[in-house]
Design a protein around this motif. Structure first.
Motif, PDB file in Angstrom:
ATOM      1  N   MET A   1       0.846  -1.187   0.000  1.00 42.99           N
ATOM      2  CA  MET A   1       0.000   0.000   0.000  1.00 42.99           C
ATOM      3  C   MET A   1       0.884   1.240   0.000  1.00 42.99           C
ATOM      4  SD  MET A   1      -3.180  -0.965   0.074  1.00 42.99           S
ATOM      5  CE  MET A   1      -4.198   0.335   0.686  1.00 42.99           C
ATOM      6  N   ILE A   2       0.383   2.272  -0.683  1.00 45.15           N
ATOM      7  CA  ILE A   2       1.088   3.544  -0.715  1.00 45.15           C
ATOM      8  C   ILE A   2       0.097   4.636  -0.349  1.00 45.15           C
ATOM      9  CG2 ILE A   2       0.709   3.835  -3.202  1.00 45.15           C
ATOM     10  CD1 ILE A   2       3.506   5.181  -3.260  1.00 45.15           C
ATOM     11  N   LYS A   3       0.550   5.583   0.494  1.00 47.61           N
ATOM     12  CA  LYS A   3      -0.309   6.684   0.944  1.00 47.61           C
ATOM     13  C   LYS A   3       0.154   7.958   0.259  1.00 47.61           C
ATOM     14  CE  LYS A   3       0.323   8.666   4.972  1.00 47.61           C
ATOM     15  NZ  LYS A   3       0.340   8.998   6.390  1.00 47.61           N
ATOM     16  N   TYR A   4      -0.797   8.688  -0.322  1.00 48.66           N
ATOM     17  CA  TYR A   4      -0.487   9.959  -0.940  1.00 48.66           C
ATOM     18  C   TYR A   4      -1.212  11.080  -0.222  1.00 48.66           C
ATOM     19  CZ  TYR A   4       1.562   7.744  -5.064  1.00 48.66           C
ATOM     20  OH  TYR A   4       2.356   7.021  -5.917  1.00 48.66           O
ATOM     21  N   ALA A   5      -0.539  12.208  -0.079  1.00 46.17           N
ATOM     22  CA  ALA A   5      -1.189  13.446   0.344  1.00 46.17           C
ATOM     23  C   ALA A   5      -1.808  14.012  -0.925  1.00 46.17           C
ATOM     24  CB  ALA A   5      -0.171  14.404   0.936  1.00 46.17           C
ATOM     25  N   LEU A   6      -3.095  14.313  -0.878  1.00 48.53           N
ATOM     26  CA  LEU A   6      -3.825  14.769  -2.056  1.00 48.53           C
ATOM     27  C   LEU A   6      -4.415  16.145  -1.812  1.00 48.53           C
ATOM     28  CD1 LEU A   6      -5.731  11.426  -2.788  1.00 48.53           C
ATOM     29  CD2 LEU A   6      -3.576  12.208  -3.791  1.00 48.53           C
ATOM     30  N   VAL A   7      -4.697  16.860  -2.887  1.00 52.44           N
ATOM     31  CA  VAL A   7      -5.333  18.169  -2.796  1.00 52.44           C
ATOM     32  C   VAL A   7      -6.256  18.327  -3.999  1.00 52.44           C
ATOM     33  CG1 VAL A   7      -3.447  19.370  -3.996  1.00 52.44           C
ATOM     34  CG2 VAL A   7      -4.935  20.651  -2.455  1.00 52.44           C
ATOM     35  N   CYS A   8      -7.405  18.939  -3.771  1.00 50.22           N
ATOM     36  CA  CYS A   8      -8.347  19.158  -4.877  1.00 50.22           C
ATOM     37  C   CYS A   8      -8.141  20.561  -5.451  1.00 50.22           C
ATOM     38  CB  CYS A   8      -9.785  18.965  -4.416  1.00 50.22           C
ATOM     39  SG  CYS A   8     -10.471  20.363  -3.491  1.00 50.22           S
ATOM     40  N   GLU A   9      -8.874  20.875  -6.491  1.00 49.56           N
ATOM     41  CA  GLU A   9      -8.750  22.169  -7.159  1.00 49.56           C
ATOM     42  C   GLU A   9      -9.112  23.343  -6.245  1.00 49.56           C
ATOM     43  OE1 GLU A   9     -11.627  22.612 -10.349  1.00 49.56           O
ATOM     44  OE2 GLU A   9     -13.010  21.329  -9.263  1.00 49.56           O
ATOM     45  N   ARG A  10      -9.837  23.073  -5.156  1.00 50.81           N
ATOM     46  CA  ARG A  10     -10.220  24.128  -4.208  1.00 50.81           C
ATOM     47  C   ARG A  10      -9.311  24.148  -2.983  1.00 50.81           C
ATOM     48  NH1 ARG A  10     -15.681  22.123  -5.631  1.00 50.81           N
ATOM     49  NH2 ARG A  10     -16.431  23.532  -7.228  1.00 50.81           N
ATOM     50  N   SER A  11      -8.183  23.449  -3.088  1.00 50.55           N
ATOM     51  CA  SER A  11      -7.134  23.417  -2.047  1.00 50.55           C
ATOM     52  C   SER A  11      -7.532  22.659  -0.786  1.00 50.55           C
ATOM     53  CB  SER A  11      -6.674  24.829  -1.678  1.00 50.55           C
ATOM     54  OG  SER A  11      -6.151  25.479  -2.819  1.00 50.55           O
ATOM     55  N   HIS A  12      -8.538  21.774  -0.850  1.00 53.95           N
ATOM     56  CA  HIS A  12      -8.861  20.910   0.282  1.00 53.95           C
ATOM     57  C   HIS A  12      -7.834  19.785   0.306  1.00 53.95           C
ATOM     58  CE1 HIS A  12     -13.096  22.435  -0.618  1.00 53.95           C
ATOM     59  NE2 HIS A  12     -12.682  23.064   0.470  1.00 53.95           N
ATOM     60  N   GLU A  13      -7.197  19.582   1.442  1.00 56.51           N
ATOM     61  CA  GLU A  13      -6.161  18.566   1.563  1.00 56.51           C
ATOM     62  C   GLU A  13      -6.710  17.319   2.243  1.00 56.51           C
ATOM     63  OE1 GLU A  13      -2.923  20.443   3.613  1.00 56.51           O
ATOM     64  OE2 GLU A  13      -2.471  21.754   1.907  1.00 56.51           O
ATOM     65  N   PHE A  14      -6.314  16.153   1.756  1.00 56.66           N
ATOM     66  CA  PHE A  14      -6.721  14.884   2.339  1.00 56.66           C
ATOM     67  C   PHE A  14      -5.721  13.831   1.895  1.00 56.66           C
ATOM     68  CE2 PHE A  14      -8.777  15.558  -1.683  1.00 56.66           C
ATOM     69  CZ  PHE A  14      -8.843  14.321  -2.315  1.00 56.66           C
ATOM     70  N   GLY A  16      -4.998   9.623   0.529  1.00 53.28           N
ATOM     71  CA  GLY A  16      -5.578   8.446  -0.111  1.00 53.28           C
ATOM     72  C   GLY A  16      -4.583   7.308  -0.085  1.00 53.28           C
ATOM     73  N   TRP A  17      -5.110   6.108   0.029  1.00 56.32           N
ATOM     74  CA  TRP A  17      -4.282   4.901   0.058  1.00 56.32           C
ATOM     75  C   TRP A  17      -4.538   4.113  -1.221  1.00 56.32           C
ATOM     76  CZ3 TRP A  17      -1.024   3.401   4.105  1.00 56.32           C
ATOM     77  CH2 TRP A  17      -1.056   4.220   5.227  1.00 56.32           C
ATOM     78  N   PHE A  18      -3.456   3.627  -1.846  1.00 58.03           N
ATOM     79  CA  PHE A  18      -3.565   2.905  -3.092  1.00 58.03           C
ATOM     80  C   PHE A  18      -2.676   1.667  -3.045  1.00 58.03           C
ATOM     81  CE2 PHE A  18      -4.416   7.335  -3.721  1.00 58.03           C
ATOM     82  CZ  PHE A  18      -5.587   7.323  -4.456  1.00 58.03           C
ATOM     83  N   ALA A  19      -3.080   0.636  -3.743  1.00 60.49           N
ATOM     84  CA  ALA A  19      -2.312  -0.607  -3.763  1.00 60.49           C
ATOM     85  C   ALA A  19      -0.969  -0.407  -4.465  1.00 60.49           C
ATOM     86  CB  ALA A  19      -3.095  -1.722  -4.450  1.00 60.49           C
ATOM     87  N   ASP A  23      -2.083   2.934  -9.501  1.00 58.29           N
ATOM     88  CA  ASP A  23      -3.520   2.934  -9.212  1.00 58.29           C
ATOM     89  C   ASP A  23      -4.061   4.353  -9.066  1.00 58.29           C
ATOM     90  OD1 ASP A  23      -3.529   0.206  -9.312  1.00 58.29           O
ATOM     91  OD2 ASP A  23      -3.616  -0.076  -7.142  1.00 58.29           O
ATOM     92  N   PHE A  24      -3.283   5.240  -8.421  1.00 57.40           N
ATOM     93  CA  PHE A  24      -3.729   6.630  -8.316  1.00 57.40           C
ATOM     94  C   PHE A  24      -3.926   7.216  -9.708  1.00 57.40           C
ATOM     95  CE2 PHE A  24      -2.860  11.102  -8.749  1.00 57.40           C
ATOM     96  CZ  PHE A  24      -3.812  11.656  -7.916  1.00 57.40           C
ATOM     97  N   ASP A  25      -2.907   7.068 -10.567  1.00 55.44           N
ATOM     98  CA  ASP A  25      -2.977   7.649 -11.905  1.00 55.44           C
ATOM     99  C   ASP A  25      -4.176   7.131 -12.686  1.00 55.44           C
ATOM    100  OD1 ASP A  25      -0.618   9.068 -11.392  1.00 55.44           O
ATOM    101  OD2 ASP A  25       0.619   7.398 -12.100  1.00 55.44           O
ATOM    102  N   ALA A  26      -4.422   5.834 -12.618  1.00 59.34           N
ATOM    103  CA  ALA A  26      -5.540   5.240 -13.358  1.00 59.34           C
ATOM    104  C   ALA A  26      -6.880   5.724 -12.814  1.00 59.34           C
ATOM    105  CB  ALA A  26      -5.463   3.709 -13.284  1.00 59.34           C
TER     106      ALA A  26
END
Length: 145
Positions: A1-14, A16-19, A23-26
């Motif tokens: 598993m890999i954890k990424y720090a993510l941000v949306c276009e409105r700068s909300h930070e959260f 996500g965990w991906f195998a 997987d994130f890119d797809a």
């Protein structure tokens, strides 16, 4: 598993965990990753520092840096969620309709929580109805790796 720090276009930070990193890119390319605050699917990875645990005497790791901050945030989110569940009225899937009625003065002014679709949330926000996402419930001990 890999954890990424993510941000949306409105700068909300959260996060996500991906195998796998691919997987994130797809999933992002297919619009499957959504901001938990505003439901935007315009999400990208952020630069993040690696999680490093310090060591106490006796070789037991201690949470420092990002892990300690994460634990504090998780505790704070759990307290917010518990407060809302204890003091607000649960309205289920009628949340959008009830929030709009309260905002327009057609229903009793009170704190409510429930479920709404991303489209309903977007409509509420566009109409100036104050809404916020409820922090996620902490994982159950059986669900944690």
């Amino acid at each position: 598993m890999i954890k990424y720090a993510l941000v949306c276009e409105r700068s909300h930070e959260f996060e996500g965990w991906f195998a796998a990193s691919s997987d994130f890119d797809a999933q992002a390319a297919r619009g499957l990753i959504e901001c938990p605050v505003c439901a935007s699917n315009m999400v990208r990875k952020q630069i993040m520092s690696p999680a490093v645990a310090g060591a106490k005497k006796g070789g037991q790791p201690t949470a420092t840096g990002p892990n300690a901050k994460q634990a504090m945030m998780m505790e704070a989110m759990a307290r917010v969620r518990a407060h809302v569940e204890d003091t607000f009225d649960y309205v289920g899937d009628t949340f959008a309709r009830e929030a709009r009625a309260i905002h327009e003065g057609k229903s009793e002014d009170r704190g409510i929580y429930g479920e709404a679709t991303p489209a309903e949330v977007k409509g509420l926000v566009e109409d100036g109805v104050p809404v916020a996402a409820l922090p996620p419930a902490p994982p159950k001990k059986n669900d944690v790796n």
